[in-house]
Structures are given as structure tokens and as C-alpha cells.
Design an enzyme around this catalytic site. Structure first.
Site, PDB file in Angstrom:
ATOM      1  N   GLU A 178       1.001  -1.313  -0.073  1.00  0.00           N
ATOM      2  CA  GLU A 178      -0.073   0.117  -0.085  1.00  0.00           C
ATOM      3  C   GLU A 178       0.739   1.236  -0.072  1.00  0.00           C
ATOM      4  O   GLU A 178       0.739   1.987   1.110  1.00  0.00           O
ATOM      5  CB  GLU A 178      -1.129  -0.036   1.286  1.00  0.00           C
ATOM      6  CG  GLU A 178      -1.968  -1.009   1.074  1.00  0.00           C
ATOM      7  CD  GLU A 178      -3.339  -0.669   2.278  1.00  0.00           C
ATOM      8  OE1 GLU A 178      -3.284   0.389   2.948  1.00  0.00           O
ATOM      9  OE2 GLU A 178      -3.984  -1.712   2.120  1.00  0.00           O
ATOM     10  N   GLU A 379      -5.613  -8.530   1.163  1.00  0.00           N
ATOM     11  CA  GLU A 379      -6.224  -8.014   2.186  1.00  0.00           C
ATOM     12  C   GLU A 379      -7.611  -7.682   2.275  1.00  0.00           C
ATOM     13  O   GLU A 379      -7.998  -7.052   1.069  1.00  0.00           O
ATOM     14  CB  GLU A 379      -5.583  -6.652   2.826  1.00  0.00           C
ATOM     15  CG  GLU A 379      -4.095  -7.031   3.614  1.00  0.00           C
ATOM     16  CD  GLU A 379      -3.569  -5.752   3.960  1.00  0.00           C
ATOM     17  OE1 GLU A 379      -4.358  -4.867   4.473  1.00  0.00           O
ATOM     18  OE2 GLU A 379      -2.379  -5.679   4.124  1.00  0.00           O
TER      19      GLU A 379
HETATM   20  C1  BGC Z   1      -3.107  -2.049   5.779  1.00  0.00           C
HETATM   21  C2  BGC Z   1      -3.127  -2.950   7.294  1.00  0.00           C
HETATM   22  C3  BGC Z   1      -4.068  -2.472   8.120  1.00  0.00           C
HETATM   23  C4  BGC Z   1      -5.541  -2.357   7.378  1.00  0.00           C
HETATM   24  C5  BGC Z   1      -6.698  -1.878   8.170  1.00  0.00           C
HETATM   25  C6  BGC Z   1      -4.502  -1.966   5.472  1.00  0.00           C
HETATM   26  O1  BGC Z   1      -4.262  -0.461   4.851  1.00  0.00           O
HETATM   27  O2  BGC Z   1      -2.033  -2.952   5.069  1.00  0.00           O
HETATM   28  O3  BGC Z   1      -1.777  -2.863   7.762  1.00  0.00           O
HETATM   29  O4  BGC Z   1      -4.152  -2.695   9.205  1.00  0.00           O
HETATM   30  O5  BGC Z   1      -5.708  -1.817   6.218  1.00  0.00           O
HETATM   31  O6  BGC Z   1      -6.574  -0.681   8.496  1.00  0.00           O
END
Ligand code: BGC
Length: 481
Positions: A178, A379
Site C-alpha cells: 500500500e 487483504e
Molecule cells: C493495511 C493494514 C491495516 C489495514 C486496516 C491496510 O491498509 O495494510 O496494515 O491494518 O489496512 O486498516
């Protein structure tokens, strides 16, 4: 997204598991700084986040990540949790300052030993790996951080050393996680480390992270790593608040800033053309050396998509809210994030809109076509105010996080639907899905206030309690044919 009953959730899991294509990777993700703790052990260096957390008012609950979830001392337990979860792959990150305390030089033996132990345990449990080289913990010794071009060169060197050391043991490598969030939150709006508020003057930090990405792809390949290599970008489809021209123009601007500035150079080999009237804001990117773009667009084995929520943008300044904290710099911009009352919200206040994961995939397919390598959703997840309850009869601890199950079910379903539904995203080869996150963790500027885990963590004594969503994901994994 109507709430499901427990039986409907189980049925949905079985159906969804049955619909996943053969070889589809299910995984859970974490990052080093958010879980490891032990920030002062083994000669680990300071990261920009260690420094940021000591500044008053930066972290919502005043916490630090010094102990985080104590994963550094609990890898055996955490790998057992992954194993019982039945996932194929674990996405974690290497802590750069644990391996190179000063951001350069030989890898530190204590850091190498820690990750070798973790990898041994994962291998013994039959769990494949996706390892991220940079998940935000820039060594603080690297002066200027990502604003300095030198940091990109140092990162390339780090990648080379890591490739030589771990190249035969990692399933897939992620270079940078990111870069958009680091640029926007860390260098433009000041809600994340290092806390700079340069607004549009933050764009060199974007370019240097992307250059670091490209250099690290080259370095990993030169080191002969066996695993595939990719980048992880967060995509948030952007929608104008109204049909007005001004809202549309700022929505387009925000789409560039959040999505296209980070994906276009990697996949197309050039930065996006600025929208009319905003050219001056993007001059730093217009002036970059074309040789850098050739490095940034090195061919990838996969593309990592993080998706949490869409963004609605309205013209006019309108307060300091960002998804990740409050920023005076945000309030000075000529646009703002508009509320989205028609969607339910997560604990963070983010709209729950699974259909926009489909939109994100459609946009990827439409914008990048055959230049897009296979995609992993690296994610996806949501924070809710989860609490441990004791079963009145058995005394067993439970965490009933039905909202998280509904979130994950709807999003994985939307992703599978988008790539098989005959729409633009059908051209995408979607290879896997990682839940954010395995554990409740230290959630950056929100400290310990947002729980994203499949596993509840007591932040006082670090007891782990698998939540209902953990059992649900296991059922999805087991239901694959
Ligand atoms: C990040 C994580 C973060 C998650 C929730 C993503 O932007 O890679 O490190 O915990 O979002 O905020």
C-alpha cells in the site's frame, strides 16, 4: 447486506467453499509492526512508527506497539492457530529494522534467526507463505524516509539480501504494501508516520516507493528467488457525491491520487495524465526520469489487491475526517470525504459495500487488460467491537462476531461473482483471498481500538481466542472440492 443467522452462515460457507476454483488460495494476513512487539529485542533498530508513537497525540489511545500482540514470543501458538484454521497460505511481513537496524548493511543474525524459526514452523505445518518486504516500518535511520530517493536504493539492497537469504523458502514475495496509504496518510495528511503534511508535495514519496518496488523486483530476481513476485496496492473505487461537475472533477482527482498513481506506472509504465486544471499539482510526477518508469514497470508474477471500502468525494472543504484519523491538512483541501449513510459501517466507520470489491476488480480489468497479471486479494476484512463472552453452561470463551462473518462472506462472494459473472472482471485470473487479519492487532494510528482479527487477542495478557469468524473461514476452507 442483511445479517445472516448462524445456520445461514454455515450454509453460505459450504456453498462458497464449493464454488472456489481449484487451486484458489485461502489465507490470513498480518504485518510485523502490528503484531510482533519485542521492539527493543535482538538489536532491532527504530522504525519511523516507533518514533511516531512517542509523539503526544499521534495514537488514538496513546498506546505503542512495543508489545503489540507479543507474536515475537508466540510464533508456535500463532502457527498452530493458522494450521487449525485450515488456510493454505500465511501473508506476513519481514520487519526491515529487525533485519537491518540502520536500513543498510549485513542482515542481523538475531532477525534472520527469528524469521527462520517462523518459516520452519510454517513449513512443518504445511502452510505456504506470502512475505512482504515493506509494510510501513521504514528504518528511522534512513533520513528523509521515502521522501529521499536514497531510501528506494536502500530498499533494493535490502530486497537483494533477503532474496539471497530466504529465496528458497518463500512462496510469494510482496515488495511494498500500500504505497498509497504511506503517501497519503504518512506524507500528505500526517495521520500516519512520519506525520508529514505536505499535501500534493508528498508525491515524491509515492515515486520513491514505486522505484523501491521496481528495484526490489530486480534485486529479488537477481538473487534467484524461487517464489513469484508482486506488489500490493489498496484500491478504493471513487464515486462523486452528486452529479455536479465539481464533484465529478474532484472524484476523478481522488481516483488518481488513491488508485491510479500507484497502479498505472506499475502496470502501464507511466503515471496517469492529471485531470484538466490540476496539472500543476502533479508536476513532480511529470518530471520523473523515464528510466525510473522502466524499473517500476518490471513485469510481475501477480498483483495484490487490498480492498476495504469505496470512497465518496464531494467538492469543497469539509472537515478533517480521513478513513484513518483526523487531519487538519485534510480540512485545508478543496474536497472532502462525503458520508455514505445508505451503507452499514464497520467499527472504523468505513462503509460496508461488498459490491465495490466487484467494481475494483472491474476497474482493474478495464484499465489494465492483458497487462494485469494474476490477482490475489491480499487483504480484506473489517473491524468490529468484539468481546469475549463465557458460555454460561460450559464456561468456554466465545467471540460472536457475526458481523465479520457477514462482511467476509459478502466480499468473497462478490469477488468470485465478479470474476465469473461475465462482466469485465471475468478476464481476471483471481488466484486467492487473504483475510485481514489473523489476529486482533495494533491498528496504526487507532492503536488497540480496532479489532480486525479472526482471533481475539487480550491486549493485557495476550490470550488468543478464536472468534466465530475463524470457525466460519475454516468451514469455507474445508468445503472446497
Ligand atoms: C493495511 C493494514 C491495516 C489495514 C486496516 C491496510 O491498509 O495494510 O496494515 O491494518 O489496512 O486498516
Amino acid at each position: 447486506m442483511p445479517a445472516m443467522s448462524p445456520e445461514e452462515r454455515r450454509e453460505f460457507a459450504r456453498d462458497l467453499g464449493g464454488r472456489l476454483p481449484a487451486g484458489f488460495v485461502l489465507g490470513a494476513a498480518t504485518s510485523a509492526f502490528q503484531i510482533e512487539g519485542a521492539t527493543h529485542e535482538g538489536g532491532r533498530g527504530e522504525s519511523v512508527w516507533d518514533a511516531f508513537t512517542t509523539q503526544p497525540g499521534r495514537i488514538l489511545d496513546g498506546s505503542t506497539a512495543d508489545r503489540a500482540t507479543d507474536h515475537f514470543h508466540r510464533t508456535t501458538e500463532d502457527v498452530a492457530l493458522l494450521h487449525d484454521l485450515g488456510v493454505d497460505s500465511y501473508r506476513f511481513s519481514f520487519a526491515w529494522p529487525r533485519l537491518q537496524p540502520e536500513g543498510k548493511g549485513a542482515l542481523r543474525a538475531s532477525g534472520v534467526e527469528f524469521y527462520e524459526r517462523l518459516l520452519d514452523q510454517l513449513a512443518a505445518a504445511g502452510i505456504d507463505t506470502m512475505a512482504t518486504l515493506f509494510h510501513w516500518d521504514t528504518p528511522n535511520e534512513l533520513r528523509g524516509g521515502w521522501f529521499a530517493r536514497d531510501t528506494a536504493l536502500r530498499f533494493g539492497d535490502f530486497a537483494h539480501a533477503m532474496g539471497e537469504r530466504f529465496g528458497d523458502r518463500i512462496g510469494r514475495w510482496v515488495t511494498v504494501n500500500e504505497p498509497a496509504t504511506v503517501t497519503l496518510d504518512g506524507y500528505a495528511l500526517g495521520v500516519h508516520a512520519p506525520g508529514a503534511t505536505r499535501l500534493f508535495n508528498s508525491l515524491p514519496a509515492a515515486h520513491h516507493q514505486l522505484l523501491g518496488h521496481g528495484l526490489s523486483v530486480q534485486a529479488l530476481r537477481a538473487a534467484g528467488v524461487q517464489g513469484g513476485i508482486g506488489i500490493v496496492n489498496v484500491h478504493s473505487p471513487v464515486v462523486p457525491a452528486t452529479g455536479s461537475e465539481a464533484d465529478a472533477a474532484f472524484a476523478e482527482l481522488f481516483d488518481l491520487l488513491h488508485n491510479r498513481v500507484f497502479a498505472d506506472p506499475v502496470l502501464l509504465g507511466h503515471y496517469p495524465a492529471p485531470p484538466e486544471g490540476f496539472e500543476a499539482l502533479f508536476s513532480a510526477l511529470a518530471e520523473v526520469d523515464p528510466a525510473d518508469l522502466a524499473v517500476i514497470s518490471e513485469k510481475l508474477d501477480f498483483y495484490g489487491l487490498n480492498y476495504y471500502a469505496p470512497t465518496k468525494i464531494a467538492a469543497g472543504s469539509g472537515g478533517s475526517a480521513t478513513p484513518d484519523g483526523s487531519s487538519d491538512a485534510m480540512a485545508s483541501l478543496p474536497f472532502h470525504l462525503a458520508p455514505w449513510p445508505e451503507f452499514p459501517r464497520t467499527g472504523f466507520g468505513w462503509p460496508i459495500a461488498p459490491e465495490f470489491l466487484g467494481t475494483a476488480l472491474d476497474e482493474l480489468a478495464t484499465r489494465y487488460g492483458s497487462l494485469l497479471p494474476p490477482v490475489f486479494i491480499t487483504e480484506n476484512g473489517a473491524s468490529f467491537a468484539d468481546a469475549v463472552e463465557l458460555d454460561p453452561e460450559t464456561g468456554e470463551p466465545h467471540v460472536h462476531d457475526g458481523s465479520r462473518i457477514d462482511y467476509l462472506a459478502a466480499h468473497l462472494d462478490a469477488a468470485v461473482g465478479a470474476v465469473t459473472g461475465g462482466g469485465p472482471a471475468s478476464a481476471i485470473s483471481l488466484r486467492g483471498y487473504y483475510v485481514w487479519s489473523l489476529l486482533d492487532n495494533w491498528e496504526w494510528a487507532a492503536g488497540f481500538t480496532q479489532r480486525f482479527g479472526l482471533v481475539h487477542v487480550d491486549f493485557d495478557d495476550f490470550t488468543r481466542t478464536p472468534k466465530d469468524s475463524y470457525a466460519w473461514l475454516r468451514l469455507v476452507a474445508e468445503s472446497r472440492t
